[in-house]
Write an enzyme that holds these catalytic residues in place. Structure first.
Site, mmCIF file in Angstrom:
data_model
loop_
_atom_site.group_PDB
_atom_site.id
_atom_site.type_symbol
_atom_site.label_atom_id
_atom_site.label_comp_id
_atom_site.label_asym_id
_atom_site.label_seq_id
_atom_site.Cartn_x
_atom_site.Cartn_y
_atom_site.Cartn_z
ATOM 1 N N ASP A 227 1.065 -1.256 -0.026
ATOM 2 C CA ASP A 227 -0.047 -0.054 0.035
ATOM 3 C C ASP A 227 0.940 1.196 -0.008
ATOM 4 O O ASP A 227 2.328 0.980 0.256
ATOM 5 C CB ASP A 227 -0.875 0.118 1.272
ATOM 6 C CG ASP A 227 -0.097 -0.179 2.372
ATOM 7 O OD1 ASP A 227 0.097 -1.306 2.902
ATOM 8 O OD2 ASP A 227 0.655 0.930 2.897
ATOM 9 N N ASP A 229 0.486 3.664 2.249
ATOM 10 C CA ASP A 229 0.236 4.205 3.745
ATOM 11 C C ASP A 229 -0.880 5.215 3.477
ATOM 12 O O ASP A 229 -1.786 4.987 2.899
ATOM 13 C CB ASP A 229 1.382 4.713 4.328
ATOM 14 C CG ASP A 229 1.500 4.711 5.690
ATOM 15 O OD1 ASP A 229 0.819 4.103 6.407
ATOM 16 O OD2 ASP A 229 2.077 5.659 6.299
HETATM 17 N N1 LIG Z 1 1.062 1.253 5.859
HETATM 18 C C1 LIG Z 1 1.682 0.382 6.630
HETATM 19 N N2 LIG Z 1 2.079 0.754 7.724
HETATM 20 C C2 LIG Z 1 2.729 -0.042 8.648
HETATM 21 N N3 LIG Z 1 2.810 -1.507 8.260
HETATM 22 C C3 LIG Z 1 2.180 -1.947 7.390
HETATM 23 N N4 LIG Z 1 2.193 -3.241 6.964
HETATM 24 C C4 LIG Z 1 1.787 -2.934 5.572
HETATM 25 N N5 LIG Z 1 1.325 -1.667 5.221
HETATM 26 C C5 LIG Z 1 1.792 -1.033 6.339
#
Ligand SMILES: Nc1ncnc2[nH]cnc12
Ligand SMILES: CSC[C@H]1O[C@H](OP(=O)(O)O)[C@H](O)[C@@H]1O
Length: 310
Positions: A227, A229
């Protein structure tokens, strides 16, 4: 399925720690399932011993596999018994760990499903996780300037590049932010991590990597981006569904990547590296407390971790 033997006699120098979406390693033969109790408690899951036939020399090697969040993903990042995990792996002979992690991307060019081999980490955990084997009367300090193992990383990068064009996209280096969680970051935090030069973010590299260093185990994380975030303006904020969806659709690439790494590490050429000879015995120089002043309870625990050292 018939139950597996609960002991294993042969050498097991390499372990894989699986994270979110990687609770087992498909395609390998399971030969034992070990329930180990350590002075720091029990590990996240039984340690499965897998047999892997190395592609280069047809040699069968034993690999240990541990599921970081438990068999049913019931252990939150701050609850992972990292000391028990690392101590249990070392007790069966493990000297090199390949740790998998699902991460958020903090950079445009690291797209969801790309792999990143981090070479730095910034600790944003909050001091609530037990993070050292050295306490209760025995003080030690280990170098951590390079938190990952460059020797293992070199092999991992070569394997990743050999799969490029075949679905695998690899970024050779990166700074990993390890946050506390379990809540994801705020947008302000996410933007701050970008301004610090963060490449990717997770909740589980630490204290796992620090404890591996104390235990003289070579440790390298393979991150898979799932992703952007919450800093990215034109994509939706991270959700668990997004993380799991990308892990699932890229599971075959993750499996091929780890198989290639295990093939390479099992070759004669890398025997010394995998045994972490470059780390062996180093802890003896990191201890500040004179042995005459060691508390017996603290020594007993360290004797379990480093049998025969003192
Ligand atoms: N955006 C994110 N923040 C923290 N851990 C994660 N693991 C996968 N995506 C994450
Ligand atoms: C389910 S999203 C957050 C979760 O995913 C990562 O897990 P892991 O590193 O074990 O693959 C991240 O660190 C969080 O624990």
């Amino acid at each position: 399925m018939a139950s597996l033997p609960t002991t294993y006699d042969g050498p097991v120098p390499i372990a894989v720690i699986g994270g979110t979406g990687l609770r087992e390693l498909p395609g390998f033969t399971q030969v034992a399932s070990l329930n180990i109790t350590t002075p720091w408690g029990v590990p996240s899951s039984p340690i499965t011993i897998l047999h892997h036939e190395c592609k280069h020399n047809n040699k069968v090697v034993a690999i240990a596999f541990l599921s970081r969040h438990g068999l049913h993903h019931q252990i939150a990042p701050h609850e992972v018994p990292a000391r028990a995990n690392i101590a249990a792996l070392r007790s069966i002979g493990v000297r090199s760990i390949i740790a998998f992690s699902a991460v958020g991307s903090l950079q445009e060019e690291i797209k969801p499903r790309d792999f990143v081999i981090p070479d730095q980490v910034i600790d944003r955990t909050k001091g609530v996780r037990p993070w050292t084997f050295f306490e209760g009367g025995i003080v030690a300090h280990v170098p951590f300037g390079d938190p990952f193992d460059e020797g293992i990383a070199k092999v991992v990068r070569e394997c990743g590049h050999s799969l490029e064009g075949d679905g695998v996209v690899l970024h050779d280096r990166g700074t990993l932010i390890c946050m506390e969680g379990p809540q994801f970051s705020t947008r302000a935090e996410s933007k701050m991590y970008r301004s610090w030069g963060g490449s990717v973010i997770n909740m589980s590299a630490l204290p796992e990597g620090k404890l591996a260093r104390e235990a003289e185990i070579a440790y390298q994380m393979i991150c898979m981006s799932t992703d952007y975030d919450c800093w990215h303006e034109s994509t939706a904020d991270v959700t668990v569904e997004m993380v799991m969806g990308n892990m699932k659709s890229n599971a075959d690439n993750a499996r091929r990547f780890i198989t290639a790494v295990l093939d390479a590490l099992a070759s004669e050429e890398h025997a010394e590296l995998v045994q972490a000879k470059h780390l062996a015995g180093g802890i003896k120089f990191g201890i500040s407390t004179p042995q005459a002043n060691w508390k017996p309870e603290a020594k007993e625990k360290l004797d379990w971790l480093f049998p025969g050292y003192w």
